[in-house]
Design an enzyme around this catalytic site. Structure first.
Site, mmCIF file in Angstrom:
data_model
loop_
_atom_site.group_PDB
_atom_site.id
_atom_site.type_symbol
_atom_site.label_atom_id
_atom_site.label_comp_id
_atom_site.label_asym_id
_atom_site.label_seq_id
_atom_site.Cartn_x
_atom_site.Cartn_y
_atom_site.Cartn_z
ATOM 1 N N GLU A 53 9.312 1.407 10.911
ATOM 2 C CA GLU A 53 10.466 2.268 10.598
ATOM 3 C C GLU A 53 9.936 3.689 10.579
ATOM 4 O O GLU A 53 9.222 4.078 9.656
ATOM 5 C CB GLU A 53 11.063 1.895 9.236
ATOM 6 N N CYS A 64 14.264 10.388 6.153
ATOM 7 C CA CYS A 64 14.157 10.072 7.583
ATOM 8 C C CYS A 64 15.499 10.290 8.276
ATOM 9 O O CYS A 64 15.538 10.614 9.449
ATOM 10 C CB CYS A 64 13.675 8.638 7.765
ATOM 11 N N LYS A 97 0.882 -1.171 0.000
ATOM 12 C CA LYS A 97 0.000 0.000 0.000
ATOM 13 C C LYS A 97 0.923 1.225 0.000
ATOM 14 O O LYS A 97 1.407 1.655 1.043
ATOM 15 C CB LYS A 97 -0.883 -0.021 1.243
ATOM 16 N N GLU A 135 11.089 16.634 13.970
ATOM 17 C CA GLU A 135 11.481 16.338 12.596
ATOM 18 C C GLU A 135 10.799 17.360 11.668
ATOM 19 O O GLU A 135 9.576 17.476 11.674
ATOM 20 C CB GLU A 135 11.009 14.926 12.240
#
Ligand code: TAP
Length: 488
Positions: free
Chosen positions: A249, A283, A175, A385
């Site tokens: 993750e 990331c 997905k 972040e």
């Protein structure tokens, strides 16, 4: 290539028109609609899970060398079409074509790496207390995997899951993120071209909260392999309705420490690359930099020059541009929010700070690479972040202060160091609380070493042998043997 994938889903070996309502997919460089995806409907989700379940037994039963041949064929098919696949990725994600092509070739490399690993699924024999008993540990594939992926690396983040799972003997339903579905569908097409048996690889499109959530909750899915934000990762962990394996993750907030002994030019080059590549939508992007005070002024001056020297353009017409547009309005808004917060709290903007000027940038999500100096930990830029082309910099006086600042985060994905002194490298390498520590380089992940985060950056590993073992159950087989008749 796009025409063949537009509005399609891949179920049981066939790319077919999706039955659900369509939503547009846009080119982030100019806002133009490039195609549409269909939201997978409950019957289509059921069909994909059933196909993956039916394919699991035969696929797992194949000799490992046969699965390896399929993965090698997939790697070859992807490499052969690297150019159109790269252009497709640029069209939906924005990164310049040369960078996108690099990602496609790394996906091909991943196929070949896991093809080799598939042939090395070993077990273990464990000594028992008595000599008539023998313990063997077998590794068996988990079953059907639901892979849910984000938009920043639309090929690699699918590939790590796909290749690890297939090598282990699992089947998979992918997905992809709504804004970058076509790269995943193109990978699905390559699986068909490579002769991978029907049902082994399926691709469903649609919103994560609907289609992704359905996979998380489906009792026929044995494992969820998720890459995305910590917020959604935590939600997935909480919302599974049956016990299932999970690899999460998640987000990062990655620091770079530059010590007094560092090669300053190398540190600046590394910082510019890992802060601004893919518009900082990585990331393991460097979000924040701590620099030893004696070299602080020189470092920030050089980093601002390096940022200003980067070229920004539509990555389709200028394949070699350093940066394209950001992938969507959402990370751009967050970048501006973090910038405004830092400036309001006293930080200095040394480079960037706004969108580039020109008609060609008017309708795209462009933002100049931005360096913000004199940052503190009451600013969002140093503690959250950003996922954008902005980096905060602050000075430090002692290495222990640098470690405290670098570890002052709920995240633990990757960290970076530039230092020449072996003592400094050892000191920092041992104390930085991250799954990956890169020293005098900014490539924290390579395909043959485990890659994963700790704390709120997630659980589980991709890359390396560990990235395949994540798709396996261990079985302890304990057998008591008698001496054979007539043994004497
Ligand atoms: P998310 O918003 O978390 O989305 C990731 C995926 O999850 C998308 O496919 C999304 O679908 C889907 N999703 C959303 N809600 C869901 C739900 N309730 N159930 C199941 N699936 C759901 O992340 P993003 O904005 O795409 O990606 C950026 C984040 O990914 C950053 O935090 C970044 O650090 C992280 N990331 C981590 C890594 C590693 S290796 N740790 C690598 C790359 C990125 P839709 O978007 O289609 O709705």
């Amino acid at each position: 290539m796009l025409n063949e994938l537009n509005g399609k889903v891949l179920i049981d070996g066939a790319l077919v028109k999706g039955k659900g309502p369509q939503s547009p997919v846009e080119n982030p460089a100019n806002g133009a609609q490039i195609g549409a995806i269909a939201t997978a409907q409950p019957a289509e989700i059921e069909a994909a899970v059933s196909a993956a379940r039916a394919a699991f037994g035969p696929w797992a039963a194949l000799p490992a060398v046969t699965r390896a041949k399929h993965l090698h064929a997939l790697g070859d098919a992807i490499a052969q079409d690297a150019d159109p696949m790269a252009r497709l990725m640029t069209l939906e994600q924005g990164k310049p074509v040369n960078e996108a092509r690099g990602e496609i070739m790394k996906l091909a490399e991943t196929c070949h790496f896991y093809a080799e690993e598939a042939t090395r699924i070993h077990g273990e024999t464990i000594p028992n207390d008595t000599t008539d008993m023998e313990s063997t540990v077998l590794r068996e594939p988990i079953g059907v995997v639901g892979a849910i992926t984000p938009w920043n690396y639309p090929a690699e983040l699918v590939g790590w899951k796909l290749c690890g799972a297939l090598a282990a003997g699992c089947t998979i339903i992918i997905k992809p993120a709504e804004i970058t579905p076509f790269t995943a569908l193109a990978i699905g097409q390559k699986c068909i071209d490579a002769g991978i048996p029907r049902g082994v690889v399926n691709v469903l499109t649609g919103p994560g909260s609907v289609v992704g959530q359905a996979l998380v909750e489906h009792p026929g899915v044995d494992k969820i392999a998720f890459t995305g934000s910590s917020k959604v990762g935590l939600h997935i962990q909480k919302s599974a309705t049956t016990v299932k394996r999970m690899a999460l993750e998640l987000g990062g907030n990655c620091p770079l420490v530059v010590t007094q002994t560092a090669d300053l030019d190398a540190a600046v080059k590394g910082a510019a690359r890992r802060s601004f590549r893919n518009c900082g939508q990585i990331c393991i992007a460097i979000n924040r930099i701590y620099v030893a005070r004696p070299v602080y002024d020189a470092f920030i001056t050089k980093l601002a020059e390096a940022a200003d020297a980067l070229t920004i353009d539509d990555g389709l017409s200028n394949p070699g541009a350093d940066m394209g547009p950001m992938a969507s309005a959402e990370p751009l808004a967050k970048t501006k929010e973090h910038l405004a917060d830092a400036v309001a709290k006293g930080a200095r903007v040394l480079a960037g700070g706004a969108a580039p000027v020109g008609d060609e940038y008017e309708n795209g999500h462009f933002f100049r690479p931005t360096v913000v100096a004199d940052c503190t930990h009451d600013m969002q830029i140093m503690t959250e972040e950003t996922f954008g082309p902005i980096v905060g910099v602050a000075p430090f006086d002692t290495l222990s202060e640098a470690v405290t600042l670098a570890n002052d985060t709920p995240y633990g994905l990757a960290s970076y160091v530039y230092a020449k002194s072996a003592d400094e490298i050892r000191y920092l390498g041992q104390r930085l609380d991250y799954g990956n520590v890169a020293v005098n380089n900014v490539d924290a992940g390579i395909i043959n070493a485990p890659y994963g985060g700790r704390k709120q950056s997630g659980v589980g590993y991709e890359h390396g042998r560990e990235g395949m073992l994540e798709y396996m159950n261990f079985k302890h087989l304990r057998v008591r043997y008698d001496l054979p008749e007539g043994a004497g």
